[in-house]
Motif scaffolding. Structure first.
Motif, PDB file in Angstrom:
ATOM      1  N   PRO A  72       0.686  -1.278   0.012  1.00 42.67           N
ATOM      2  CA  PRO A  72       0.116  -0.156  -0.073  1.00 42.67           C
ATOM      3  C   PRO A  72       0.703   1.195  -0.003  1.00 42.67           C
ATOM      4  N   VAL A  73       0.572   2.378  -0.981  1.00 47.02           N
ATOM      5  CA  VAL A  73       1.091   3.497  -0.869  1.00 47.02           C
ATOM      6  C   VAL A  73       0.153   4.356  -0.909  1.00 47.02           C
ATOM      7  N   GLN A  74       0.430   5.502  -0.337  1.00 47.67           N
ATOM      8  CA  GLN A  74      -0.504   6.697  -0.313  1.00 47.67           C
ATOM      9  C   GLN A  74       0.108   8.191  -0.587  1.00 47.67           C
ATOM     10  N   ALA A  75      -0.498   8.939  -0.977  1.00 52.72           N
ATOM     11  CA  ALA A  75       0.119  10.142  -1.547  1.00 52.72           C
ATOM     12  C   ALA A  75      -1.274  11.267  -1.592  1.00 52.72           C
ATOM     13  N   ARG A  76      -0.635  12.404  -1.075  1.00 51.02           N
ATOM     14  CA  ARG A  76      -1.608  13.565  -0.941  1.00 51.02           C
ATOM     15  C   ARG A  76      -2.061  14.112  -2.377  1.00 51.02           C
ATOM     16  N   SER A  77      -3.028  14.483  -2.623  1.00 44.80           N
ATOM     17  CA  SER A  77      -3.503  15.430  -3.819  1.00 44.80           C
ATOM     18  C   SER A  77      -4.080  16.628  -3.471  1.00 44.80           C
ATOM     19  N   TYR A  78      -3.813  17.931  -4.001  1.00 48.01           N
ATOM     20  CA  TYR A  78      -4.366  18.880  -3.751  1.00 48.01           C
ATOM     21  C   TYR A  78      -5.088  19.535  -5.028  1.00 48.01           C
ATOM     22  N   GLU A  79      -6.175  20.001  -4.807  1.00 45.65           N
ATOM     23  CA  GLU A  79      -7.086  20.464  -5.704  1.00 45.65           C
ATOM     24  C   GLU A  79      -7.554  22.222  -5.398  1.00 45.65           C
ATOM     25  N   LEU A  80      -7.461  23.015  -6.210  1.00 45.74           N
ATOM     26  CA  LEU A  80      -8.049  24.153  -5.905  1.00 45.74           C
ATOM     27  C   LEU A  80      -9.560  24.480  -5.937  1.00 45.74           C
TER      28      LEU A  80
END
Length: 100
Positions: A72-80
């Motif tokens: 398992p891998v997790q990453a943050r994703s940002y959206e305006l």
């Protein structure tokens, strides 16, 4: 970009009031009305450049997936979050940095 198309995007951005709407939600709504993804994305950036849309914040999503080994891998994703342009919202972008 046609004026009606631009107005429809700005209207989508204004639907959530001062909080704003995630850029992806605007794209999805416009695609649902029959517009192409790339055309909507380009129009949003053009509206921001012409100061008809402005960021009001962002959302952070944690994306979980598995790597090539099944780990398992997790990453943050940002959206305006976007709102129709206003002088008050625009001032939030002024950092007051010294010139020079």
């Amino acid at each position: 970009m046609g004026e009606q198309f631009s107005e429809a995007i700005v209207e989508q951005a204004g639907k959530a009031g001062e909080r704003g709407v995630a850029m992806g939600q605007i794209v999805d709504a416009m695609v649902g009305l029959g517009h192409g993804v790339e055309a909507v994305e380009q129009a949003i950036w053009e509206l921001m450049a012409s100061r008809r849309l402005t960021p009001s914040g962002f959302v952070c999503r944690i994306v979980k997936r598995r790597d090539a080994f099944g780990e398992p891998v997790q990453a943050r994703s940002y959206e305006l979050l976007l709102v129709p342009w206003s002088a008050e919202q625009d001032r939030q972008l002024e950092l007051g940095l010294p010139r020079g």
